[in-house]
Design an enzyme around this catalytic site. Structure first.
Site, PDB file in Angstrom:
ATOM      1  N   ASP A  42       0.821  -1.215   0.000  1.00 51.07           N
ATOM      2  CA  ASP A  42       0.000   0.000   0.000  1.00 51.07           C
ATOM      3  C   ASP A  42       0.852   1.261   0.000  1.00 51.07           C
ATOM      4  O   ASP A  42       2.018   1.250   0.397  1.00 51.07           O
ATOM      5  CB  ASP A  42      -0.945   0.010   1.211  1.00 51.07           C
ATOM      6  CG  ASP A  42      -0.212  -0.068   2.547  1.00 51.07           C
ATOM      7  OD1 ASP A  42       0.765  -0.831   2.646  1.00 51.07           O
ATOM      8  OD2 ASP A  42      -0.606   0.646   3.487  1.00 51.07           O
ATOM      9  N   GLU A  72       0.149  -1.308   5.620  1.00 51.53           N
ATOM     10  CA  GLU A  72       1.196  -0.857   6.546  1.00 51.53           C
ATOM     11  C   GLU A  72       0.988   0.599   6.913  1.00 51.53           C
ATOM     12  O   GLU A  72       1.295   1.016   8.023  1.00 51.53           O
ATOM     13  CB  GLU A  72       2.578  -1.037   5.907  1.00 51.53           C
ATOM     14  CG  GLU A  72       3.745  -0.869   6.892  1.00 51.53           C
ATOM     15  CD  GLU A  72       4.233   0.560   7.050  1.00 51.53           C
ATOM     16  OE1 GLU A  72       4.989   0.828   7.989  1.00 51.53           O
ATOM     17  OE2 GLU A  72       3.857   1.436   6.237  1.00 51.53           O
TER      18      GLU A  72
HETATM   19 ZN   LIG Z   1       6.494   2.529   4.163  1.00 50.46          ZN
END
Ligand SMILES: [Zn+2]
Length: 374
Positions: free
Chosen positions: A80, A142
């Protein structure tokens, strides 16, 4: 154009923005399309791949190269990116100029992902048998809640040590703080503001909560500092309460950001706060919605030693340092996999309006990783 640069351009051209708790959907959001590209790339290179959902339509990709070696190494990067609002460049049309590649995620952290993929497939294609078994892991989420890494661990991820790919300018980050975020809510009773005695004011109750939290934050700064990471901190970042000035408010909430040191677990974070608020019955602490542990890997531990050796051989120098930001590495370390943070790119350019990465550094990363694996 080098192979890894072309690969990174492909990764950047596939949007994988994290909705970050907001009501954002559509093909530009989520990790599915990028996960599909990564899985297809690995399968083309005859590597076994498993794809599973962390959240509906938001998968992790895990691939294993097993060569019967005694040691297994985890190479992890997140799929992401943060959103691309207000960027000054075209976020998803990778632009190469002046020895750099521009685009959202180029630095954080598709550069690391491309370097891992290029290093492993390059070695295999060249007929070099890796000296270690490899787990290649590309995770969702994340940038917001670290749930991709947590899902990987919950499914029984195993490795002897690991590298979490983030832009560290090819320095080895062997320790960083963690972060826990949660809400505190106060409840009251609504009433007409002309008769406040008929209600119970939730904002006033929150005022008492804030006084306690400010004192507690001060007491954290009196603690003996960690030699590299300093002191833990607590900060209240958001407050919301009340509907109108002529109504006694029946609800107020705040969001708390607590930066933790390695070894501080959920109980160490929440129990002192719960004790402080015991005298305020209208206040309730919610479960943390973001929680990633701090981490510390010894300078003599295998990931630091192996990466240092390889960096020395390729670049002539190895820098070992610590950081204040939190990464997925905290999750793997708590799970018992000593994991350092390492990758091409500069964290100062992550999340920026004209995010980019130096192509020379990207190619150096591939050589460092190839040498380390071989
Ligand atoms: Zn990162």
């Amino acid at each position: 154009m080098s192979g890894v640069a072309a690969l990174l351009a492909d990764l950047v051209a596939i949007p994988s923005m994290n909705p970050m708790g907001r009501d954002r959907t559509g093909s530009m959001y989520g990790e599915a399309a990028l996960a599909d590209y990564v899985a297809t790339f690995l399968r083309k290179n005859r590597i076994d791949v498993e794809v599973y959902d962390v959240h509906p339509g938001r998968p992790n990709v895990v691939a294993r190269v097993t060569v019967g070696a005694p040691t297994t190494v985890l190479l992890e990067a997140h799929l992401d990116t943060v959103h691309a609002d207000n960027m000054s460049i075209d976020p998803f049309r990778p632009d190469m100029r002046g020895g750099r590649l521009y685009g959202r995620g180029s630095c954080d952290t598709k550069g690391s992902l491309a370097a891992f993929l290029a290093a492993v497939t390059g070695l295999l294609a060249g007929g070099t048998q890796p000296a270690v078994n490899l787990v290649l892991l590309a995770v969702a989420d994340e940038e917001y809640r670290f749930t991709g890494a947590q899902a990987a661990v919950a499914r029984g991820l195993t490795a002897d040590w690991g590298i979490a790919g983030e832009p560290t300018q090819l320095r080895i980050v062997r320790a960083h703080k963690g972060v826990t975020r949660w809400k505190i809510v106060t409840r009251g009773v609504a009433a007409h503001s002309a008769y406040p005695e008929r209600g119970r004011n939730a904002i006033n109750a929150m005022g008492r909560v804030l006084v306690h939290l400010e004192e507690y934050a001060g007491s954290l700064s009196d603690r003996t500092p960690h030699p590299d990471l300093g002191k833990p901190t607590l900060s209240v970042g958001v407050i919301e309460g009340g509907q109108a000035v002529n109504i006694v408010p029946d609800r107020c909430w705040i969001e708390v950001d607590r930066r933790t040191l390695p070894g501080e677990d959920r109980a160490a974070v929440l129990a002192p706060v719960a004790a402080l608020l015991r005298g305020i019955p209208d206040a309730a602490i919610e479960e943390p919605h973001i929680e990633v542990p701090g981490m510390e890997v010894a300078a003599s531990a295998p990931p630091v030693v192996a990466l240092s050796r390889s960096l020395q051989a390729i670049t002539g120098a190895a820098v070992i340092e610590t950081a204040h930001y939190a990464t997925d590495a905290g999750v793997y370390n708590r799970h018992g996999i000593p994991t350092v943070v390492f990758g091409p790119g500069d964290i100062a350019l992550a999340h920026t309006a004209d995010e980019s990465i130096g192509l020379g550094e990207l190619e150096t990363a591939v050589r460092v990783l190839e040498r380390m694996i071989a």
